[in-house]
Design a protein around this motif. Structure first.
Motif, mmCIF file in Angstrom:
data_model
loop_
_atom_site.group_PDB
_atom_site.id
_atom_site.type_symbol
_atom_site.label_atom_id
_atom_site.label_comp_id
_atom_site.label_asym_id
_atom_site.label_seq_id
_atom_site.Cartn_x
_atom_site.Cartn_y
_atom_site.Cartn_z
ATOM 1 N N ASN A 180 7.606 -7.685 -48.846
ATOM 2 C CA ASN A 180 7.916 -7.706 -47.413
ATOM 3 C C ASN A 180 9.382 -8.028 -47.142
ATOM 4 O O ASN A 180 9.820 -7.995 -45.995
ATOM 5 C CB ASN A 180 7.036 -8.734 -46.689
ATOM 6 N N ASP A 181 10.106 -8.358 -48.205
ATOM 7 C CA ASP A 181 11.517 -8.715 -48.077
ATOM 8 C C ASP A 181 12.411 -7.552 -48.493
ATOM 9 O O ASP A 181 11.960 -6.590 -49.113
ATOM 10 C CB ASP A 181 11.832 -9.939 -48.938
ATOM 11 N N LEU A 182 13.689 -7.672 -48.141
ATOM 12 C CA LEU A 182 14.645 -6.593 -48.404
ATOM 13 C C LEU A 182 15.946 -7.155 -48.944
ATOM 14 O O LEU A 182 16.489 -8.120 -48.389
ATOM 15 C CB LEU A 182 14.919 -5.818 -47.112
ATOM 16 N N VAL A 183 16.433 -6.556 -50.022
ATOM 17 C CA VAL A 183 17.771 -6.849 -50.542
ATOM 18 C C VAL A 183 18.676 -5.665 -50.213
ATOM 19 O O VAL A 183 18.325 -4.516 -50.475
ATOM 20 C CB VAL A 183 17.748 -7.084 -52.069
ATOM 21 N N ILE A 184 19.832 -5.954 -49.625
ATOM 22 C CA ILE A 184 20.856 -4.935 -49.402
ATOM 23 C C ILE A 184 22.023 -5.280 -50.314
ATOM 24 O O ILE A 184 22.713 -6.288 -50.105
ATOM 25 C CB ILE A 184 21.303 -4.872 -47.933
ATOM 26 N N VAL A 210 17.906 -1.687 -50.858
ATOM 27 C CA VAL A 210 18.799 -0.656 -50.345
ATOM 28 C C VAL A 210 20.185 -0.943 -50.895
ATOM 29 O O VAL A 210 20.656 -2.087 -50.813
ATOM 30 C CB VAL A 210 18.843 -0.644 -48.796
ATOM 31 N N SER A 211 20.830 0.052 -51.463
ATOM 32 C CA SER A 211 22.153 -0.157 -52.050
ATOM 33 C C SER A 211 23.204 0.668 -51.328
ATOM 34 O O SER A 211 23.008 1.865 -51.067
ATOM 35 C CB SER A 211 22.146 0.213 -53.537
ATOM 36 N N PHE A 221 21.442 2.756 -58.623
ATOM 37 C CA PHE A 221 20.528 3.807 -58.184
ATOM 38 C C PHE A 221 19.106 3.594 -58.674
ATOM 39 O O PHE A 221 18.145 3.657 -57.905
ATOM 40 C CB PHE A 221 21.033 5.186 -58.639
ATOM 41 N N LYS A 222 18.946 3.312 -59.963
ATOM 42 C CA LYS A 222 17.596 3.253 -60.534
ATOM 43 C C LYS A 222 16.835 2.006 -60.106
ATOM 44 O O LYS A 222 15.634 1.908 -60.338
ATOM 45 C CB LYS A 222 17.655 3.343 -62.057
ATOM 46 N N HIS A 223 17.513 1.060 -59.472
ATOM 47 C CA HIS A 223 16.841 -0.149 -58.997
ATOM 48 C C HIS A 223 16.693 -0.157 -57.475
ATOM 49 O O HIS A 223 16.372 -1.195 -56.894
ATOM 50 C CB HIS A 223 17.608 -1.397 -59.434
ATOM 51 N N ILE A 227 19.573 4.771 -51.296
ATOM 52 C CA ILE A 227 21.001 4.681 -51.605
ATOM 53 C C ILE A 227 21.795 5.191 -50.400
ATOM 54 O O ILE A 227 21.492 6.256 -49.847
ATOM 55 C CB ILE A 227 21.354 5.533 -52.848
ATOM 56 N N LEU A 228 22.815 4.430 -50.015
ATOM 57 C CA LEU A 228 23.765 4.879 -48.993
ATOM 58 C C LEU A 228 25.122 5.035 -49.683
ATOM 59 O O LEU A 228 25.877 4.069 -49.820
ATOM 60 C CB LEU A 228 23.858 3.854 -47.857
#
Length: 283
Positions: A180-184, A210-211, A221-223, A227-228
């Protein structure tokens, strides 16, 4: 006509490493590729013409010629009259450093817009809005972008924090994170190992990632779920944060505009408190 750039972006996760390198070059330099022969493109990227042909087959074209025609058509339709700014820059001449800098950054932003589709931006915003907790992380050249994005998202949602990956012990945080969490994550060449480790660990624990990075061949990319890619080139020695800051600012603005029911009440409360505190100097 279907956009060849979008088709490349949609299929990029299915490509081989060599094909990803070709796709990255095409996405970053569509105007050049539109008029390069397959042999010329192969020479620039350092691969074989067979690899390029297989790439075009894999995204639904009969070959490089058909792909290139589609690219030319899209660029032709996108062409617009020169803006006053563009005209002024052209008149500055090659010896005007300020003018060359401006031209370079405008080109970088346009490259970034070519690489990121509206669909990916919408998906990114959906992940941000639905996340229980958001961690923005970066080091070095990407850090100002992470700081700016953290401030903007926390002002909107109140659930965002910054972790500087090479000085913070992020392991204690990531072990408690969930799907439910997000890493940018934000990183550009030379990619920081701690950022790659962070995204890898987060992804392994089921956390959404999101990278913001420079290309689809980035080690992030692979994690990553999304991708932005942002053009980080500069006219000097360093990674430029202008294009990635442009994307970060867009996300903050678009979230406030597109999700008023979620953000307006909080923004009004924050503004009321700051006003009562006489927080801002008024002249």
């Amino acid at each position: 006509m279907e956009n060849p750039i979008i088709k490349l972006q949609e299929k990029i996760s299915e490509l081989t490493e060599t094909q990803k390198r070709v796709a990255d070059y095409i996405i970053k330099h569509p105007l050049d590729v539109a008029f390069l022969t397959v042999d010329q493109l192969a020479g620039i990227v350092g691969t074989s013409t067979t690899t390029i042909m297989r790439l075009t087959f894999s995204i639904g074209y009969s070959g490089y010629t058909e792909f290139q025609k589609g690219l030319q058509e899209i660029l032709r339709n996108r062409a617009a009259p020169q803006t006053r700014l563009e005209a002024n820059i052209k008149e500055m001449g090659e010896n005007n450093l300020w003018g060359r800098y401006a031209e370079s950054q405008i080109s970088s932003i346009q490259d970034t817009m070519n690489m990121i589709t509206p669909e990916v931006l919408d998906q990114t915003m959906e992940k941000i809005v639905t996340a229980e907790r958001i961690i923005c992380t970066s080091v070095r050249s990407g850090l100002p972008v992470a700081q700016y994005l953290t401030h903007g998202l926390n002002r909107l949602f109140g659930n965002t924090q910054l972790i500087i990956a090479d000085v913070s012990d992020w392991v204690d945080t990531v072990v408690n994170m969930t799907s439910n969490d997000l890493v940018i994550a934000i990183s550009f060449p030379r990619y920081a190992k701690r950022i790659v480790d962070f995204t890898e660990t987060a992804k392994a624990n089921g956390v959404q990632v999101v990278s913001i990075t420079d290309s689809y061949s980035s080690p992030l990319f692979k994690h990553s779920d999304l991708i932005l890619p942002c053009n980080s080139s500069s006219i000097a020695f360093h990674n430029s944060a202008v294009s990635s800051m442009f994307v970060a600012d867009y996300l903050i603005s678009a979230l406030a505009i597109n999700y008023p029911d979620t953000t307006k009440e909080r923004l009004d409360k924050v503004n009321e408190i700051l006003t009562k505190m006489n927080y801002h100097t008024i002249h």
